[in-house]
Write an enzyme that holds these catalytic residues in place. Structure first.
Site, PDB file in Angstrom:
ATOM      1  N   GLU A   1      45.276  -0.056 -76.735  1.00  0.00           N
ATOM      2  CA  GLU A   1      46.422   0.703 -76.257  1.00  0.00           C
ATOM      3  C   GLU A   1      47.128   0.044 -75.098  1.00  0.00           C
ATOM      4  OE1 GLU A   1      45.542   5.275 -76.781  1.00  0.00           O
ATOM      5  OE2 GLU A   1      43.828   4.236 -75.988  1.00  0.00           O
TER       6      GLU A   1
ATOM      7  N   CYS B   1      50.833  -1.153 -68.417  1.00  0.00           N
ATOM      8  CA  CYS B   1      49.382  -1.278 -68.272  1.00  0.00           C
ATOM      9  C   CYS B   1      48.845  -1.858 -69.580  1.00  0.00           C
ATOM     10  CB  CYS B   1      48.802   0.100 -67.990  1.00  0.00           C
ATOM     11  SG  CYS B   1      47.020   0.097 -67.776  1.00  0.00           S
TER      12      CYS B   1
ATOM     13  N   CYS C   1      34.774  -2.373 -73.823  1.00  0.00           N
ATOM     14  CA  CYS C   1      34.373  -3.125 -72.631  1.00  0.00           C
ATOM     15  C   CYS C   1      32.856  -3.183 -72.614  1.00  0.00           C
ATOM     16  CB  CYS C   1      34.891  -2.427 -71.368  1.00  0.00           C
ATOM     17  SG  CYS C   1      34.519  -3.336 -69.850  1.00  0.00           S
TER      18      CYS C   1
ATOM     19  N   CYS D   1      30.758   1.107 -67.019  1.00  0.00           N
ATOM     20  CA  CYS D   1      30.855   1.903 -65.797  1.00  0.00           C
ATOM     21  C   CYS D   1      30.719   3.365 -66.217  1.00  0.00           C
ATOM     22  CB  CYS D   1      32.188   1.660 -65.094  1.00  0.00           C
ATOM     23  SG  CYS D   1      32.405  -0.072 -64.643  1.00  0.00           S
TER      24      CYS D   1
ATOM     25  N   CYS E   1      33.852   5.688 -66.814  1.00  0.00           N
ATOM     26  CA  CYS E   1      34.972   5.151 -67.601  1.00  0.00           C
ATOM     27  C   CYS E   1      34.744   5.355 -69.089  1.00  0.00           C
ATOM     28  CB  CYS E   1      35.132   3.665 -67.304  1.00  0.00           C
ATOM     29  SG  CYS E   1      36.348   2.855 -68.363  1.00  0.00           S
TER      30      CYS E   1
ATOM     31  N   CYS F   1      44.244   6.486 -66.409  1.00  0.00           N
ATOM     32  CA  CYS F   1      43.134   5.537 -66.308  1.00  0.00           C
ATOM     33  C   CYS F   1      41.883   6.058 -66.986  1.00  0.00           C
ATOM     34  CB  CYS F   1      42.729   5.336 -64.853  1.00  0.00           C
ATOM     35  SG  CYS F   1      43.997   4.682 -63.844  1.00  0.00           S
TER      36      CYS F   1
HETATM   37  N1  SAH Z   1      37.873  -3.509 -66.262  1.00  0.00           N
HETATM   38  C1  SAH Z   1      38.814  -3.628 -65.206  1.00  0.00           C
HETATM   39  C2  SAH Z   1      40.206  -3.183 -65.578  1.00  0.00           C
HETATM   40  C3  SAH Z   1      40.344  -1.972 -66.462  1.00  0.00           C
HETATM   41  S1  SAH Z   1      39.838  -0.427 -65.764  1.00  0.00           S
HETATM   42  C4  SAH Z   1      38.316  -2.870 -63.991  1.00  0.00           C
HETATM   43  O1  SAH Z   1      37.343  -2.129 -64.103  1.00  0.00           O
HETATM   44  O2  SAH Z   1      38.898  -3.062 -62.937  1.00  0.00           O
HETATM   45  C5  SAH Z   1      41.260  -0.045 -64.742  1.00  0.00           C
HETATM   46  C6  SAH Z   1      40.964   0.947 -63.617  1.00  0.00           C
HETATM   47  O3  SAH Z   1      40.803   2.266 -64.124  1.00  0.00           O
HETATM   48  C7  SAH Z   1      39.703   0.618 -62.871  1.00  0.00           C
HETATM   49  O4  SAH Z   1      39.866   0.686 -61.489  1.00  0.00           O
HETATM   50  C8  SAH Z   1      38.790   1.691 -63.347  1.00  0.00           C
HETATM   51  O5  SAH Z   1      37.752   1.860 -62.480  1.00  0.00           O
HETATM   52  C9  SAH Z   1      39.705   2.867 -63.474  1.00  0.00           C
HETATM   53  N2  SAH Z   1      39.140   3.965 -64.259  1.00  0.00           N
HETATM   54  C10 SAH Z   1      38.358   3.875 -65.353  1.00  0.00           C
HETATM   55  N3  SAH Z   1      38.004   5.099 -65.803  1.00  0.00           N
HETATM   56  C11 SAH Z   1      38.555   5.995 -64.980  1.00  0.00           C
HETATM   57  C12 SAH Z   1      38.556   7.438 -64.932  1.00  0.00           C
HETATM   58  N4  SAH Z   1      37.922   8.171 -65.850  1.00  0.00           N
HETATM   59  N5  SAH Z   1      39.272   8.022 -63.939  1.00  0.00           N
HETATM   60  C13 SAH Z   1      39.936   7.286 -63.041  1.00  0.00           C
HETATM   61  N6  SAH Z   1      39.962   5.934 -63.030  1.00  0.00           N
HETATM   62  C14 SAH Z   1      39.279   5.290 -63.983  1.00  0.00           C
HETATM   63 FE1  SF4 Z   2      35.042  -1.827 -68.249  1.00  0.00          FE
HETATM   64 FE2  SF4 Z   2      35.888   0.617 -67.655  1.00  0.00          FE
HETATM   65 FE3  SF4 Z   2      34.178  -0.625 -66.033  1.00  0.00          FE
HETATM   66 FE4  SF4 Z   2      36.735  -1.483 -66.181  1.00  0.00          FE
HETATM   67  S1  SF4 Z   2      36.038   0.517 -65.417  1.00  0.00           S
HETATM   68  S2  SF4 Z   2      34.837  -2.735 -66.219  1.00  0.00           S
HETATM   69  S3  SF4 Z   2      37.155  -1.068 -68.374  1.00  0.00           S
HETATM   70  S4  SF4 Z   2      33.756   0.023 -68.168  1.00  0.00           S
END
Ligand code: SAH
Ligand code: SF4
Length: 398
Positions: A124, A137, A144, A148, A151, A375
């Protein structure tokens, strides 16, 4: 599902491996998609198809301009290429766009596209208009590997690196939708790009670098490196190369200030700890007070949002003398997520403490919530889609 307290093996690939220069994904019709090729690759593709080398060089240049400056998708519009040659090109090549399986627009102007690769993977990209800018974005991977815990993308099992063509294709698609061809320096809606969609861009280094080189090329899409931000969860060994070989702004997903909490919510921390990460930030080529590093911090209730956390954040950023700004991101819940978002009062207080420490700490307003564009939500629609497809397949008569 992961429970935050449970011990967890280090998931995913924790050592960056160079991405093999995979062949272009084959199209069912056997033609080669020119999107994503470097200038030299474009010339070589023409020569490999039998074009005389000197002509391939000239035609390569012309094609480049038509593709990235004019947004052409059809050889027949290329007035400076002999008409007789158009069918020859069209038999062998296409100027593709990702297949859009769903396009949505939010009441706040945010737009989201769910696109499908030729081998059937969904990913997306999201366009977020603001008063003074418009930010796209972009995703760098399907899924991934890094898991995390807050996420949604990290819970996808399937992971594949997107090719340079698939990454730059998201920008081409947005330009099409916004009607921004030919590429013009002024009055654009799409002014900024952030690599904050699905995936960890520094685990797909070569393709991200090549795609961004296309995006920054002055004869084509011509977005300045100052308007592009790469977000990483902290792949320390690749950060210096990102600075020298890509040179865009850096955002770092910090999210916690103690080993205990960051180990839990950003498991990559077990491999590259906070100190190591901040030292790499301090050494990031090109960072300065005029080009600050953004530290992203997702606000999780009772997890990382105390006054003490805010003070420790200030101490750490100062200790490493970082030209920093902090982006506080309200947590976007998803079904089954093991966290809640901090209360608005808590977020305000946290922001205030960081601000009083001399570091700007705005709260990022969630955008496009009605279309799951925020996000960490970028998995939702893709998954819904896949599920309904599977259901359809089950229901289909054999
Ligand atoms: N993998 C990279 C880039 C993609 S994630 C990274 O982790 O930086 C982009 C941003 O969205 C990151 O800062 C991530 O921590 C945030 N993000 C992911 N899931 C989220 C959620 N459920 N609520 C708010 N921010 C989130
Ligand atoms: Fe991967 Fe989501 Fe962690 Fe970014 S925040 S590194 S997209 S698992």
């Amino acid at each position: 599902m992961l429970t935050p307290a449970a011990p967890m093996p280090i998931p995913g690939h924790i050592d960056p491996v160079p991405v093999p220069r995979a062949p272009l994904p084959a199209r069912p019709d056997g033609r080669v998609d020119l999107i994503g090729l470097t200038r030299d690759q474009l010339r070589d593709a023409l020569a490999d198809a039998g074009m005389e080398p000197r002509q391939a060089k000239l035609r390569g240049k012309q094609l480049w301009h038509w593709i990235y400056n004019r947004g052409a998708t059809d050889f027949s519009v290329m007035t400076d290429i002999a008409k007789a040659q158009h069918p020859w090109l069209a038999q062998r090549f296409v100027i593709g766009r990702p297949e859009v399986v769903e396009a949505q627009a939010s009441s706040d102007g945010t737009r989201k596209w769910l696109v499908r690769s030729v081998d059937g993977h969904d990913y997306e990209c999201v366009f977020i208009p603001d008063a003074d800018r418009g930010t796209l974005c972009v995703s760098s991977q399907v899924g991934c590997t890094l898991n995390c815990t807050f996420c949604h993308t990290g819970t996808m099992r399937l992971v594949r690196n997107l090719t340079a063509g698939e990454i730059v294709g998201q920008v081409m698609l947005a330009r099409d939708a916004l009607g921004e061809w030919p590429s013009q320096p002024d009055g654009r809606m799409l002014t900024n790009i952030v690599l904050m969609g699905m995936g960890e861009p520094l685990y797909n280094f070569d393709n991200v670098r090549d795609a961004l080189a296309l995006v920054m090329d002055g004869d084509g899409l011509a977005l300045s490196k100052r308007r592009i931000t790469l977000s990483t969860s902290g792949v320390v060994p690749m950060m210096a190369r990102a600075g020298t070989e890509i040179g865009v702004n850096l955002a770092v997903s910090l999210h916690a200030v103690t080993k205990e909490v960051r180990d839990e919510i950003v498991p990559l921390n077990r491999k590259y700890g906070i100190e190591e990460l901040l030292a790499a930030c301090a050494a990031y080529p090109g960072a300065s007070n005029a080009r600050r590093i953004t530290f992203e911090y997702v606000m999780l209730k009772d997890k990382n949002d105390s006054d003490a956390d805010a003070r420790e954040l200030v101490r750490l950023l100062r200790h490493y003398d970082l030209p920093a700004k902090v982006n506080l991101i309200p947590f976007n819940p998803w079904p089954g997520a093991p966290y809640e978002c901090s209360t608005p009062d808590r977020v305000r207080r946290f922001s205030q403490i960081v601000f009083e420490g001399g570091i700007s700490a705005p709260v990022r307003t969630p955008r496009g919530r009605d279309i799951d564009a925020a996000c960490g939500q970028l998995r939702t629609a893709a998954e819904r889609r896949r599920r309904s497809q599977e259901r359809r397949a089950e229901l289909a008569p054999a």
